[in-house]
Design a protein around this motif. Structure first.
Motif, PDB file in Angstrom:
ATOM      1  N   HIS A  44     103.067 107.492 131.730  1.00 58.39           N
ATOM      2  CA  HIS A  44     103.047 108.956 131.613  1.00 58.39           C
ATOM      3  C   HIS A  44     104.450 109.441 131.272  1.00 58.39           C
ATOM      4  CE1 HIS A  44     101.437 113.036 133.156  1.00 58.39           C
ATOM      5  NE2 HIS A  44     102.665 113.263 132.688  1.00 58.39           N
ATOM      6  N   ALA A  45     104.639 109.854 130.025  1.00 56.73           N
ATOM      7  CA  ALA A  45     105.951 110.357 129.600  1.00 56.73           C
ATOM      8  C   ALA A  45     105.778 111.373 128.479  1.00 56.73           C
ATOM      9  CB  ALA A  45     106.850 109.210 129.143  1.00 56.73           C
ATOM     10  N   HIS A  46     106.699 112.319 128.422  1.00 59.16           N
ATOM     11  CA  HIS A  46     106.742 113.355 127.377  1.00 59.16           C
ATOM     12  C   HIS A  46     108.106 113.232 126.688  1.00 59.16           C
ATOM     13  CE1 HIS A  46     103.468 115.809 129.468  1.00 59.16           C
ATOM     14  NE2 HIS A  46     103.914 115.065 130.466  1.00 59.16           N
ATOM     15  N   LEU A  47     108.202 112.484 125.625  1.00 63.79           N
ATOM     16  CA  LEU A  47     109.512 112.160 125.054  1.00 63.79           C
ATOM     17  C   LEU A  47     109.817 112.846 123.731  1.00 63.79           C
ATOM     18  CD1 LEU A  47     109.752 108.311 125.774  1.00 63.79           C
ATOM     19  CD2 LEU A  47     110.340 110.246 127.260  1.00 63.79           C
ATOM     20  N   LEU A 104     114.131 115.052 115.969  1.00 67.30           N
ATOM     21  CA  LEU A 104     113.201 114.579 116.992  1.00 67.30           C
ATOM     22  C   LEU A 104     113.141 113.057 117.031  1.00 67.30           C
ATOM     23  CD1 LEU A 104     110.249 117.114 116.591  1.00 67.30           C
ATOM     24  CD2 LEU A 104     111.959 117.039 118.421  1.00 67.30           C
ATOM     25  N   ARG A 105     113.186 112.438 115.869  1.00 66.42           N
ATOM     26  CA  ARG A 105     113.151 110.972 115.813  1.00 66.42           C
ATOM     27  C   ARG A 105     114.378 110.367 116.500  1.00 66.42           C
ATOM     28  NH1 ARG A 105     112.162 110.602 110.827  1.00 66.42           N
ATOM     29  NH2 ARG A 105     109.942 110.035 110.871  1.00 66.42           N
ATOM     30  N   THR A 106     115.539 110.970 116.272  1.00 67.10           N
ATOM     31  CA  THR A 106     116.771 110.480 116.900  1.00 67.10           C
ATOM     32  C   THR A 106     116.721 110.649 118.419  1.00 67.10           C
ATOM     33  OG1 THR A 106     118.083 110.962 114.923  1.00 67.10           O
ATOM     34  CG2 THR A 106     119.272 110.795 117.009  1.00 67.10           C
ATOM     35  N   LEU A 107     116.258 111.804 118.884  1.00 59.80           N
ATOM     36  CA  LEU A 107     116.139 112.043 120.317  1.00 59.80           C
ATOM     37  C   LEU A 107     115.138 111.089 120.957  1.00 59.80           C
ATOM     38  CD1 LEU A 107     116.101 115.956 120.208  1.00 59.80           C
ATOM     39  CD2 LEU A 107     117.898 114.540 121.238  1.00 59.80           C
ATOM     40  N   LEU A 108     114.019 110.866 120.280  1.00 59.30           N
ATOM     41  CA  LEU A 108     112.996 109.970 120.795  1.00 59.30           C
ATOM     42  C   LEU A 108     113.521 108.546 120.905  1.00 59.30           C
ATOM     43  CD1 LEU A 108     110.084 109.224 121.577  1.00 59.30           C
ATOM     44  CD2 LEU A 108     109.532 109.175 119.126  1.00 59.30           C
ATOM     45  N   ALA A 109     114.197 108.076 119.876  1.00 56.72           N
ATOM     46  CA  ALA A 109     114.738 106.713 119.898  1.00 56.72           C
ATOM     47  C   ALA A 109     115.727 106.525 121.040  1.00 56.72           C
ATOM     48  CB  ALA A 109     115.398 106.387 118.561  1.00 56.72           C
ATOM     49  N   ALA A 110     116.550 107.528 121.288  1.00 61.35           N
ATOM     50  CA  ALA A 110     117.529 107.431 122.372  1.00 61.35           C
ATOM     51  C   ALA A 110     116.839 107.364 123.730  1.00 61.35           C
ATOM     52  CB  ALA A 110     118.480 108.626 122.318  1.00 61.35           C
ATOM     53  N   ARG A 111     115.765 108.115 123.907  1.00 62.83           N
ATOM     54  CA  ARG A 111     115.056 108.106 125.193  1.00 62.83           C
ATOM     55  C   ARG A 111     114.337 106.778 125.425  1.00 62.83           C
ATOM     56  NH1 ARG A 111     113.514 114.072 123.389  1.00 62.83           N
ATOM     57  NH2 ARG A 111     115.404 115.084 124.198  1.00 62.83           N
ATOM     58  N   VAL A 112     113.732 106.232 124.371  1.00 59.61           N
ATOM     59  CA  VAL A 112     113.075 104.932 124.512  1.00 59.61           C
ATOM     60  C   VAL A 112     114.108 103.850 124.821  1.00 59.61           C
ATOM     61  CG1 VAL A 112     111.771 103.158 123.288  1.00 59.61           C
ATOM     62  CG2 VAL A 112     111.101 105.559 123.081  1.00 59.61           C
ATOM     63  N   ALA A 113     115.263 103.902 124.154  1.00 62.13           N
ATOM     64  CA  ALA A 113     116.324 102.927 124.433  1.00 62.13           C
ATOM     65  C   ALA A 113     116.807 103.051 125.874  1.00 62.13           C
ATOM     66  CB  ALA A 113     117.481 103.128 123.457  1.00 62.13           C
ATOM     67  N   GLU A 149     103.873 105.191 127.432  1.00 60.52           N
ATOM     68  CA  GLU A 149     102.903 106.125 126.859  1.00 60.52           C
ATOM     69  C   GLU A 149     103.643 107.414 126.555  1.00 60.52           C
ATOM     70  OE1 GLU A 149     100.070 109.624 127.785  1.00 60.52           O
ATOM     71  OE2 GLU A 149     102.036 109.041 128.547  1.00 60.52           O
ATOM     72  N   ILE A 150     103.366 108.020 125.393  1.00 56.74           N
ATOM     73  CA  ILE A 150     104.073 109.233 124.986  1.00 56.74           C
ATOM     74  C   ILE A 150     103.054 110.292 124.579  1.00 56.74           C
ATOM     75  CG2 ILE A 150     105.710 110.255 123.369  1.00 56.74           C
ATOM     76  CD1 ILE A 150     107.038 107.523 123.121  1.00 56.74           C
ATOM     77  N   LYS A 151     103.215 111.482 125.133  1.00 52.37           N
ATOM     78  CA  LYS A 151     102.307 112.590 124.869  1.00 52.37           C
ATOM     79  C   LYS A 151     102.902 113.580 123.874  1.00 52.37           C
ATOM     80  CE  LYS A 151     100.926 112.346 129.737  1.00 52.37           C
ATOM     81  NZ  LYS A 151      99.666 111.623 129.560  1.00 52.37           N
ATOM     82  N   SER A 152     102.035 114.276 123.181  1.00 50.20           N
ATOM     83  CA  SER A 152     102.460 115.472 122.458  1.00 50.20           C
ATOM     84  C   SER A 152     102.465 116.621 123.473  1.00 50.20           C
ATOM     85  CB  SER A 152     101.515 115.752 121.284  1.00 50.20           C
ATOM     86  OG  SER A 152     100.217 116.115 121.752  1.00 50.20           O
ATOM     87  N   ALA A 173     105.711 109.677 117.698  1.00 46.50           N
ATOM     88  CA  ALA A 173     105.498 108.812 118.860  1.00 46.50           C
ATOM     89  C   ALA A 173     104.875 107.487 118.458  1.00 46.50           C
ATOM     90  CB  ALA A 173     104.621 109.529 119.880  1.00 46.50           C
ATOM     91  N   ARG A 174     103.954 107.517 117.507  1.00 44.12           N
ATOM     92  CA  ARG A 174     103.276 106.302 117.071  1.00 44.12           C
ATOM     93  C   ARG A 174     104.252 105.320 116.416  1.00 44.12           C
ATOM     94  NH1 ARG A 174      97.967 104.732 116.081  1.00 44.12           N
ATOM     95  NH2 ARG A 174      97.558 105.922 117.984  1.00 44.12           N
ATOM     96  N   GLU A 175     105.391 105.801 115.969  1.00 43.87           N
ATOM     97  CA  GLU A 175     106.403 104.906 115.404  1.00 43.87           C
ATOM     98  C   GLU A 175     107.015 103.989 116.457  1.00 43.87           C
ATOM     99  OE1 GLU A 175     107.847 108.070 111.888  1.00 43.87           O
ATOM    100  OE2 GLU A 175     109.290 107.330 113.392  1.00 43.87           O
ATOM    101  N   VAL A 176     106.917 104.366 117.743  1.00 43.74           N
ATOM    102  CA  VAL A 176     107.578 103.577 118.787  1.00 43.74           C
ATOM    103  C   VAL A 176     106.621 103.010 119.829  1.00 43.74           C
ATOM    104  CG1 VAL A 176     109.745 104.836 118.504  1.00 43.74           C
ATOM    105  CG2 VAL A 176     108.099 105.604 120.227  1.00 43.74           C
ATOM    106  N   THR A 177     105.348 103.463 119.847  1.00 42.72           N
ATOM    107  CA  THR A 177     104.402 102.949 120.832  1.00 42.72           C
ATOM    108  C   THR A 177     102.969 103.153 120.340  1.00 42.72           C
ATOM    109  OG1 THR A 177     103.641 103.088 123.146  1.00 42.72           O
ATOM    110  CG2 THR A 177     104.321 105.144 122.089  1.00 42.72           C
ATOM    111  N   PRO A 178     102.064 102.226 120.679  1.00 44.14           N
ATOM    112  CA  PRO A 178     100.644 102.459 120.361  1.00 44.14           C
ATOM    113  C   PRO A 178      99.970 103.366 121.381  1.00 44.14           C
ATOM    114  CG  PRO A 178     100.900 100.324 121.421  1.00 44.14           C
ATOM    115  CD  PRO A 178     102.292 100.869 121.227  1.00 44.14           C
TER     116      PRO A 178
END
Length: 391
Positions: free
Chosen positions: A74-77, A116-125, A136-139, A155-160
């Protein structure tokens, strides 16, 4: 014919498999253990003295503990902006009712794809640096057709494990037309988002003027199910309500938050396949009561631990910190908390290839700079967990 690459992981001071089929039980640690990985899949688990020696590579953990990679279910990234002032206001006594989500919606709508892509990548890292291997990543911070579809596409770029949460709150422009927004969420927005999502979710909280009633939530979930998405529910966060009952009714994989549960809710969960996903970071950040996780286990409820990493009610990505909170505040043992953050999260995502160290599972592994899993709760806030890199 291509050869398979194998790696022996040896010198494991303590191995916690979190595998319910393990002979000693999921919570029974193995001392002086070893694991063999072949092409990213676990091929052997057992005592170091019995380990195969004819592998292509060898990694010696020198007495460190090994656990399954954390599964954050459960995450909102995907968001832009900052709500630190809202947090400070809550610490000064203001209550939370979901209204602050609109601040993030405005910032996210104004951000570019690249931002958004840059922020998302940093959070996943940041998550991986603390031992998380699946997220898991939500809209839910766009709330227009284009912005929700964009969030899921990124989100689909970093997780199914992507979740359509158009029904996060009713946006300001629909405040006087709730039915119109539900129609959008179940119609045009769903059509645009379903190709990028595996799950559908809804914030079912009648106590909030911004969230969705039981009937609205049921309509959203049924539409998503009809479109081929699997259901999950935000429920019972702000007060007693229908979230748990609705989640069980529609066969949701999980109902998340579960801060306020009655006896009927516990009984319904215990008699179902729906996982109660507990998010102690939210209680920490909102000064809400912690769920009684130990009592839920005693009642036969399956539980998971996740971060709910988001800009408003829990801006933390640290599963280790929430394991410590679950032990300190929610009645779990350290082993139970690790199980909830691994195998429990996997069950909440209806996955059996992650969250456990077992033959045939993915070799998603987290090593601790400590001799046992107990140090995750014993040393809160200390960065002892990291994903084991076998590349």
């Amino acid at each position: 014919m291509t050869s398979r690459r194998s790696t022996l992981i040896t010198g494991v001071g303590e191995l916690l498999t979190c595998d319910d089929t393990h002979e000693g039980g999921a919570l029974a640690p193995l001392s002086d253990a070893a694991v063999v990985v072949e092409d990213g899949v676990i091929a052997w688990v057992g005592p170091r003295a019995d380990a195969p020696t004819t592998t292509d590579a060898k990694v010696d953990l020198d007495g460190r503990a090994l656990v399954p990679g954390f599964v954050d279910s459960h995450a909102h990234l995907v968001f832009a902006g900052d709500r630190a002032a809202e947090f400070a206001a809550r610490m000064a006594g203001e209550s939370y009712d979901g209204g602050g989500i609109g601040v993030t919606v405005a910032a996210t709508r104004g951000a570019s794809d690249d931002d958004l892509r840059t922020l998302l990548a940093a959070r996943v890292a940041e998550m991986r640096a603390q031992g998380t291997t699946t997220v898991e990543i939500k809209s839910g911070y766009g709330l227009t057709v284009a912005d929700e579809a964009r969030a899921l596409r990124l989100a689909r770029e970093v997780t199914p494990e992507t979740t359509y949460l158009g029904a996060h709150v009713v946006p300001a422009e629909y405040r006087d037309d709730r039915a119109g927004y539900v129609a959008l969420v179940t119609g045009e927005m769903l059509t645009a988002c379903a190709p990028h999502a595996r799950w559908i979710d809804v914030f079912c909280e009648p106590a909030s003027p911004h969230a969705f009633t039981e009937d609205e939530s049921r309509e959203v979930l049924r539409a998503g199910i009809a479109a081929g998405l699997l259901p999950r529910v935000h429920g019972n966060q702000l007060g007693a309500g229908p979230g748990v009952r609705l989640a069980v009714e529609v066969g949701a994989a999980s109902v998340d938050h579960c801060t306020f549960l009655g006896a009927d809710d516990v009984a319904a969960l215990a008699g179902s396949d729906t996982v109660a996903t507990l998010l102690p970071g939210v209680e920490f950040s909102t000064r809400s009561p912690y769920p009684e996780a130990g009592a839920l286990l005693d009642a036969g409820v399956s539980i998971a631990l996740a971060t709910d990493c988001n800009p408003g009610t829990c801006y933390s990505s640290s599963i280790p910190f929430f394991i410590a909170l679950a032990v300190r505040e929610m009645g779990l043992t350290p082993a139970q908390a690790v199980h909830a953050a691994t195998a429990g999260g996997a069950k909440a995502l209806r996955r059996n290839d992650i969250g456990r160290i077992a033959i045939g599972a993915r070799a998603d592994l987290t090593v601790l700079d400590a001799p046992s899993h107990q140090h995750l709760a014993y040393r809160p806030g200390v960065p002892i967990a990291r994903v084991l890199d076998l590349s």
